[in-house]
Design an enzyme around this catalytic site. Structure first.
Site, PDB file in Angstrom:
ATOM      1  N   GLY A  12       0.782  -1.227   0.000  1.00  0.00           N
ATOM      2  CA  GLY A  12       0.000   0.000   0.000  1.00  0.00           C
ATOM      3  C   GLY A  12       0.814   1.278   0.000  1.00  0.00           C
ATOM      4  N   SER A  13       2.102   1.212  -0.366  1.00  0.00           N
ATOM      5  CA  SER A  13       2.903   2.442  -0.339  1.00  0.00           C
ATOM      6  C   SER A  13       2.395   3.462  -1.359  1.00  0.00           C
ATOM      7  CB  SER A  13       4.390   2.149  -0.545  1.00  0.00           C
ATOM      8  OG  SER A  13       4.658   1.731  -1.870  1.00  0.00           O
ATOM      9  N   LEU A  84      -3.595  -6.943  -7.982  1.00  0.00           N
ATOM     10  CA  LEU A  84      -3.106  -8.015  -8.841  1.00  0.00           C
ATOM     11  C   LEU A  84      -4.167  -8.763  -9.639  1.00  0.00           C
ATOM     12  CD1 LEU A  84      -0.364  -9.492  -6.496  1.00  0.00           C
ATOM     13  CD2 LEU A  84      -0.192  -7.650  -8.178  1.00  0.00           C
ATOM     14  N   LEU A  86      -7.217  -9.440 -12.339  1.00  0.00           N
ATOM     15  CA  LEU A  86      -7.785  -8.896 -13.563  1.00  0.00           C
ATOM     16  C   LEU A  86      -9.137  -8.266 -13.233  1.00  0.00           C
ATOM     17  CD1 LEU A  86      -7.448  -8.706 -16.671  1.00  0.00           C
ATOM     18  CD2 LEU A  86      -8.788 -10.811 -16.815  1.00  0.00           C
ATOM     19  N   HIS A 103       1.921   0.238 -13.636  1.00  0.00           N
ATOM     20  CA  HIS A 103       2.657  -1.008 -13.885  1.00  0.00           C
ATOM     21  C   HIS A 103       4.151  -0.711 -13.761  1.00  0.00           C
ATOM     22  CE1 HIS A 103       3.225  -5.028 -15.454  1.00  0.00           C
ATOM     23  NE2 HIS A 103       4.206  -4.548 -16.199  1.00  0.00           N
ATOM     24  N   ASP A 144      -2.844  -5.197 -18.524  1.00  0.00           N
ATOM     25  CA  ASP A 144      -1.831  -4.252 -19.009  1.00  0.00           C
ATOM     26  C   ASP A 144      -1.969  -3.864 -20.482  1.00  0.00           C
ATOM     27  OD1 ASP A 144      -0.675  -4.397 -16.452  1.00  0.00           O
ATOM     28  OD2 ASP A 144       0.504  -6.155 -17.016  1.00  0.00           O
TER      29      ASP A 144
END
Length: 189
Positions: A12-13, A84, A86, A103, A144
């Site tokens: 969570g940074s 992470l 989809l 990303h 992505d």
């Protein structure tokens, strides 16, 4: 006021950095964190930052229950910050061109299913890349593949480890992700 919901699966940074960036904004508000990982560090960050956190599982994500939560909280934009899974069709359709992801590589290189976090950084080093970077992009129904909004790069030197690559990337993530979110959100009222 535009309301953001931040989805995170890890430490969570980036989520914390986004909250700090918008803390005094009169135009953008981080209203909610959503998390799919009961072990994620973002849970403690949400508590510290006093941001409501909703835990959810795959059935809730696919069934539309998560969309309902977002709508009930009057969310305008969805931000993926180290998330992470989809994103299912029901979420993409409920927030067309309103879901932004970051990303840790220069897409289209090192993207797709299974390419996240340390897997990306290991691939960059194994492939002897001379640069890597970050990509901020819109989200569609494929990993992505959404339209690129912004990219920033940094040099990779032959002695860099995957951890070195990760550290360089995180500097760019924390610097650029909140600024790019602000720009996109305010330009697309």
């Amino acid at each position: 006021m535009k309301n953001l919901a931040i989805f995170a699966s890890g430490s969570g940074s980036n989520a914390e950095r986004i909250v700090e960036y918008f803390a005094t904004s009169q135009e953008v508000n981080v209203k909610l964190f959503l998390c799919n990982n009961p072990e994620a560090g973002v849970i403690q960050r949400a508590e510290k930052l006093q941001i409501p956190l909703v835990m959810f599982d795959r059935p809730a994500f696919k069934s539309g229950a998560v969309v309902k939560i977002l709508q009930e909280n009057q969310i305008d934009w969805v931000i993926l910050a180290g998330f992470l899974w989809l994103v299912p069709k029901n979420v993409v359709e409920a927030f067309p061109n309103k879901i932004i992801n970051i990303h840790p590589a220069l897409l289209p290189k090192f993207g797709g299913k299974g390419m996240y976090g340390h897997f990306v950084h290991e691939a960059v080093v194994e492939n002897k890349e001379t640069e890597s970077g970050i990509t901020i992009h819109f989200v569609n129904e494929h990993y992505d593949e959404g339209a690129v909004i912004f990219q920033a790069s940094y040099p990779v030197i032959p002695t860099d480890t995957p951890e070195d690559v990760a550290a360089k990337g995180q500097v760019l993530e924390h610097k650029h992700f909140p600024e790019v979110i602000e720009k996109i959100v305010l330009e697309n009222n």
